[in-house]
Design a protein around this motif. Structure first.
Motif, PDB file in Angstrom:
ATOM      1  N   TYR A   9       0.848  -1.185   0.000  1.00 31.86           N
ATOM      2  CA  TYR A   9       0.000   0.000   0.000  1.00 31.86           C
ATOM      3  C   TYR A   9       0.887   1.239   0.000  1.00 31.86           C
ATOM      4  O   TYR A   9       1.981   1.232   0.568  1.00 31.86           O
ATOM      5  N   GLU A  10       0.395   2.292  -0.643  1.00 25.33           N
ATOM      6  CA  GLU A  10       1.163   3.526  -0.756  1.00 25.33           C
ATOM      7  C   GLU A  10       0.321   4.672  -0.196  1.00 25.33           C
ATOM      8  O   GLU A  10      -0.873   4.758  -0.473  1.00 25.33           O
ATOM      9  N   HIS A  23      -0.314  13.910   8.507  1.00 20.94           N
ATOM     10  CA  HIS A  23      -1.571  13.302   8.062  1.00 20.94           C
ATOM     11  C   HIS A  23      -1.266  12.463   6.825  1.00 20.94           C
ATOM     12  O   HIS A  23      -0.611  12.945   5.900  1.00 20.94           O
ATOM     13  N   GLY A  24      -1.756  11.224   6.813  1.00 23.63           N
ATOM     14  CA  GLY A  24      -1.527  10.360   5.665  1.00 23.63           C
ATOM     15  C   GLY A  24      -2.820   9.826   5.100  1.00 23.63           C
ATOM     16  O   GLY A  24      -3.829   9.712   5.810  1.00 23.63           O
ATOM     17  N   GLU A  25      -2.785   9.511   3.799  1.00 28.53           N
ATOM     18  CA  GLU A  25      -3.931   8.901   3.126  1.00 28.53           C
ATOM     19  C   GLU A  25      -3.407   7.885   2.112  1.00 28.53           C
ATOM     20  O   GLU A  25      -2.518   8.197   1.315  1.00 28.53           O
ATOM     21  N   ASP A  31     -10.917   2.857  -1.915  1.00 27.98           N
ATOM     22  CA  ASP A  31     -11.402   3.099  -0.561  1.00 27.98           C
ATOM     23  C   ASP A  31     -10.544   4.174   0.104  1.00 27.98           C
ATOM     24  O   ASP A  31      -9.378   4.354  -0.241  1.00 27.98           O
ATOM     25  N   VAL A  32     -11.134   4.867   1.066  1.00 25.18           N
ATOM     26  CA  VAL A  32     -10.416   5.949   1.753  1.00 25.18           C
ATOM     27  C   VAL A  32      -9.902   5.432   3.093  1.00 25.18           C
ATOM     28  O   VAL A  32     -10.679   4.999   3.942  1.00 25.18           O
ATOM     29  N   ILE A  33      -8.585   5.485   3.262  1.00 22.65           N
ATOM     30  CA  ILE A  33      -7.944   5.087   4.506  1.00 22.65           C
ATOM     31  C   ILE A  33      -7.006   6.220   4.899  1.00 22.65           C
ATOM     32  O   ILE A  33      -6.114   6.576   4.134  1.00 22.65           O
ATOM     33  N   SER A  50      -4.088   1.381  10.704  1.00 21.39           N
ATOM     34  CA  SER A  50      -5.233   1.739   9.854  1.00 21.39           C
ATOM     35  C   SER A  50      -5.476   0.669   8.799  1.00 21.39           C
ATOM     36  O   SER A  50      -6.625   0.321   8.510  1.00 21.39           O
ATOM     37  N   LEU A  51      -4.408   0.138   8.227  1.00 21.26           N
ATOM     38  CA  LEU A  51      -4.565  -0.948   7.254  1.00 21.26           C
ATOM     39  C   LEU A  51      -5.129  -2.199   7.918  1.00 21.26           C
ATOM     40  O   LEU A  51      -6.020  -2.853   7.367  1.00 21.26           O
ATOM     41  N   ASP A  52      -4.621  -2.529   9.102  1.00 17.36           N
ATOM     42  CA  ASP A  52      -5.146  -3.689   9.844  1.00 17.36           C
ATOM     43  C   ASP A  52      -6.630  -3.508  10.154  1.00 17.36           C
ATOM     44  O   ASP A  52      -7.417  -4.447   9.999  1.00 17.36           O
ATOM     45  N   ASP A  53      -7.012  -2.307  10.579  1.00 17.03           N
ATOM     46  CA  ASP A  53      -8.422  -2.020  10.881  1.00 17.03           C
ATOM     47  C   ASP A  53      -9.281  -2.147   9.624  1.00 17.03           C
ATOM     48  O   ASP A  53     -10.393  -2.687   9.666  1.00 17.03           O
TER      49      ASP A  53
END
Length: 110
Positions: A9-10, A23-25, A31-33, A50-53
């Motif tokens: 993921y990037e 702040h990262g996105e 999808d928005v993470i 956040s990826l795990d969630d």
């Protein structure tokens, strides 16, 4: 702006000077993470969490989490451009896919 990577993921990261927070996105998904942290260490941890969630949320819903882009997409164009590209590809002795991919790569990498 900085780019971070985690498990394929990037994410784009910006710094809010006033709040002194990163702040990262995630940018290679539809999808928005998002995630944030006050230090690089916190930011890396928040990105992974956040990826795990996200993955856990998808599993709870019985859905497969979206993966980074597959490399396939549909391009719609005018018929005359389609014909010109197909003809150029035949002249070059390559597939239309290879011709278009080469053009796109040159456009992105300059």
């Amino acid at each position: 702006m900085t780019i971070m990577h985690h498990d394929g993921y990037e994410a784009r990261v910006d710094f809010d000077e006033e709040a002194e927070t990163f702040h990262g996105e995630v940018i290679n998904l539809r999808d928005v993470i998002t995630f944030e942290g006050a230090s690089v260490e916190e930011l890396k941890k928040a990105f992974a969490e956040s990826l795990d969630d996200y993955i856990a949320f998808c599993r709870e819903r019985g859905e497969d989490p979206e993966k980074p882009y597959s490399g396939q997409f549909v391009v719609r164009t005018e018929p005359h451009l389609h014909r010109e590209l197909a003809t150029a590809a035949k002249r070059a002795g390559v597939s239309l896919n290879k011709m278009v991919t080469g053009i796109l790569e040159r456009g992105v990498t300059g």
